[in-house]
Design an enzyme around this catalytic site. Sequence first.
Site, mmCIF file in Angstrom:
data_model
loop_
_atom_site.group_PDB
_atom_site.id
_atom_site.type_symbol
_atom_site.label_atom_id
_atom_site.label_comp_id
_atom_site.label_asym_id
_atom_site.label_seq_id
_atom_site.Cartn_x
_atom_site.Cartn_y
_atom_site.Cartn_z
ATOM 1 N N CYS A 20 2.159 -8.758 -11.601
ATOM 2 C CA CYS A 20 4.062 -8.330 -11.388
ATOM 3 C C CYS A 20 4.462 -6.892 -11.508
ATOM 4 O O CYS A 20 3.605 -6.123 -11.305
ATOM 5 C CB CYS A 20 4.587 -8.718 -12.678
ATOM 6 N N GLY A 48 5.441 -7.979 -6.903
ATOM 7 C CA GLY A 48 6.170 -8.274 -6.617
ATOM 8 C C GLY A 48 6.621 -9.619 -5.734
ATOM 9 O O GLY A 48 7.772 -8.322 -6.050
ATOM 10 N N ASN A 122 3.867 -7.556 -17.166
ATOM 11 C CA ASN A 122 2.727 -7.710 -16.348
ATOM 12 C C ASN A 122 1.011 -8.160 -16.764
ATOM 13 O O ASN A 122 0.968 -6.982 -17.627
ATOM 14 C CB ASN A 122 2.668 -6.841 -15.333
ATOM 15 N N GLY A 123 0.963 -9.157 -16.729
ATOM 16 C CA GLY A 123 -0.353 -9.600 -16.980
ATOM 17 C C GLY A 123 -0.598 -10.928 -16.656
ATOM 18 O O GLY A 123 0.145 -11.599 -16.828
ATOM 19 N N CYS A 256 -8.225 -3.168 -14.756
ATOM 20 C CA CYS A 256 -9.167 -3.904 -13.263
ATOM 21 C C CYS A 256 -9.331 -3.531 -12.486
ATOM 22 O O CYS A 256 -8.694 -2.744 -11.852
ATOM 23 C CB CYS A 256 -7.550 -4.974 -13.073
ATOM 24 N N TYR A 262 -7.604 -2.746 -3.918
ATOM 25 C CA TYR A 262 -6.485 -3.670 -3.365
ATOM 26 C C TYR A 262 -5.304 -3.161 -4.102
ATOM 27 O O TYR A 262 -4.148 -2.625 -2.829
ATOM 28 C CB TYR A 262 -7.051 -4.833 -3.314
ATOM 29 N N SER A 303 -3.746 -2.288 4.285
ATOM 30 C CA SER A 303 -5.107 -2.326 3.236
ATOM 31 C C SER A 303 -6.597 -1.501 3.474
ATOM 32 O O SER A 303 -7.391 -0.726 2.436
ATOM 33 C CB SER A 303 -5.431 -3.574 2.269
ATOM 34 N N ASP A 365 -12.243 -3.957 6.519
ATOM 35 C CA ASP A 365 -10.960 -3.488 5.110
ATOM 36 C C ASP A 365 -11.418 -4.150 3.744
ATOM 37 O O ASP A 365 -12.613 -3.157 3.810
ATOM 38 C CB ASP A 365 -11.085 -5.717 5.157
ATOM 39 N N ASP A 366 -10.575 -4.062 3.222
ATOM 40 C CA ASP A 366 -11.012 -3.936 1.609
ATOM 41 C C ASP A 366 -11.703 -4.808 0.419
ATOM 42 O O ASP A 366 -12.169 -4.825 -0.722
ATOM 43 C CB ASP A 366 -9.699 -3.025 0.875
ATOM 44 N N CYS A 402 -9.677 -14.989 -11.321
ATOM 45 C CA CYS A 402 -9.445 -13.721 -11.936
ATOM 46 C C CYS A 402 -8.257 -14.076 -12.768
ATOM 47 O O CYS A 402 -7.773 -15.433 -12.406
ATOM 48 C CB CYS A 402 -8.305 -12.235 -11.578
ATOM 49 N N CYS A 453 -12.578 -3.544 -15.903
ATOM 50 C CA CYS A 453 -12.788 -5.106 -15.853
ATOM 51 C C CYS A 453 -13.502 -5.108 -13.987
ATOM 52 O O CYS A 453 -12.837 -5.321 -13.043
ATOM 53 C CB CYS A 453 -11.503 -6.176 -16.387
HETATM 54 P P1 AMP Z 1 -8.343 -13.608 2.564
HETATM 55 O O1 AMP Z 1 -7.898 -13.314 3.851
HETATM 56 O O2 AMP Z 1 -8.258 -14.884 1.922
HETATM 57 O O3 AMP Z 1 -9.713 -13.574 2.899
HETATM 58 O O4 AMP Z 1 -7.711 -12.268 1.784
HETATM 59 C C1 AMP Z 1 -8.219 -10.793 2.312
HETATM 60 C C2 AMP Z 1 -7.184 -10.165 2.715
HETATM 61 O O5 AMP Z 1 -6.012 -10.076 1.947
HETATM 62 C C3 AMP Z 1 -7.797 -8.864 2.503
HETATM 63 O O6 AMP Z 1 -7.010 -8.254 3.779
HETATM 64 C C4 AMP Z 1 -6.760 -7.596 1.659
HETATM 65 O O7 AMP Z 1 -6.436 -6.826 1.984
HETATM 66 C C5 AMP Z 1 -5.794 -8.838 0.939
HETATM 67 N N1 AMP Z 1 -5.718 -9.152 -0.139
HETATM 68 C C6 AMP Z 1 -7.258 -9.499 -1.576
HETATM 69 N N2 AMP Z 1 -6.665 -9.831 -3.079
HETATM 70 C C7 AMP Z 1 -5.229 -10.263 -2.833
HETATM 71 C C8 AMP Z 1 -4.657 -10.685 -3.465
HETATM 72 N N3 AMP Z 1 -4.762 -10.511 -4.441
HETATM 73 N N4 AMP Z 1 -3.224 -10.932 -2.763
HETATM 74 C C9 AMP Z 1 -3.134 -10.366 -1.728
HETATM 75 N N5 AMP Z 1 -3.930 -10.241 -0.854
HETATM 76 C C10 AMP Z 1 -4.939 -9.649 -1.184
#
Ligand code: AMP
Length: 473
Positions: A20, A48, A122-123, A256, A262, A303, A365-366, A402, A453
Amino acid sequence: MKKDYSLHNKDLSDKMEEECGVFGIYANKKVDVSNLSYLGLHALQHRGQESAGICVNHKGEFRNYKDMGLVTNVFDEEKLAELTGEMAIGHVRYSTTGSSLLANAQPLLINSIKGDLALAHNGNLVNSAEMRANLEQQGSIFHSTLDTEVIAHLVARSFKDNIIEAFTHSLQQIRGAYSIVAMTEDSLIAARDPHGFRPLSIGKLGDSYVVASESCAFDIIGAKLIRDVNPGEMVIINEDGVNSIYYGERELNNFCVFEFIYFARPDSVIGGQSVHLARREMGRQLAKEMEVEADLVIPVPSSGIPAALGFAEESGIPYEQGILRNKYVGRTFIQPTQEIRNLKVKIKLNPIKEIIKGKKVVLIDDSIVRGTTSKLIIKAVKAAGAKEVHMAISSPPVTHPCFYGLDTSRRKELIASNNSIEEICKHIGADSLGYLSQEGLAKSIKANGYDFCTACLDGDYPLELGSGKYDFE
Ligand code: AMP
């Protein structure tokens, strides 16, 4: 501390993991607190998208308005004009399966004989199931599935007569991840849990004080970042000025790491570290760790952009924005079912054939969570004529769920929890796949006094979980 929590109760009927955004303002001069809160929340919208709310305080009288939807949908000029006051707090809430209810929107307002209190949180608490059961046994009636309501009941039941002392007392009884902004009749309060899992910063706007989950909310209103609230610290702002108390035992700092990977906005600064520059460094480190021959470095927007810039700088491979992102689509994660998620990736990202055709591409990608995004985007990049697609991920594999407030899925949905890197590579259809090492990640982030963490990357959970709502399967 590596732990196996697989024997914990698996009741996830109403999943409460949530990310959040919180905001607060204490005005020393006449400023438009509702419009400033609106703008601040707008900057925190990435934290959020389910609901938004603002509670204002005019001479000790609270007025709270919240609804489902984005900040721009919930508030209009008319509603903001009604929310006048000298203090305000605001909240944006993330959507998770099963709990999209107005009852769960915040700020939460508590009227008690000790005084009124508004809360924005938030949390995710780790002992809320036990606390809730105890409170219900003693006659408390809950109206939402929010952890925040546990805090509210603890405040109402506290034997302390002063509202701030009652709030402090309630924080001493809860465990978990929380960054909270609260408002009493005369004070704005910002508190961060003793581990400091989630971000929370203090800023100044002229003579007024502001607090927010991320400093990007200060930039939008022209406020200056002063510092982060420390783990276990409660900052109280009122006509006596700014006071700080440490209300609990100080634990190890466990910020975190995924906020840096991300979640946080790249233009935010956490612990003195620019999030964008940390991500860029992650890309540089990744290029050092990954041997790949390619013609182009292309980010998965948006991202992957900072890491792709760093990767290109370090490797000397030219950077190209070879995938277009449709700005008018929300984050793919906000849709709960897999079918909708699949569809949304296609709506959201479109490769540019003229750039990609015949090229060997490093796609950055991240993170990979379930593998949905990578699989679909690689397919699309190959369909656009790429000769080879090498997937480079600027974080280590996400192997564990998480429980401290980030919706990174149940374990069985995390592709890296039960597949090797080779298997993931095959599943997503890449020619090769590289992840950043944990050492490389640690080297990339230079946040003053911050430790991290990393439970989602290594299962090293810094705070023991209570029973009741954890699903490791
Ligand atoms: P996925 O498609 O399930 O492998 O998710 C990876 C993609 O979602 C990447 O492009 C990330 O930038 C993004 N992502 C990673 N963690 C989250 C998160 N907690 N909430 C929303 N997007 C996320």
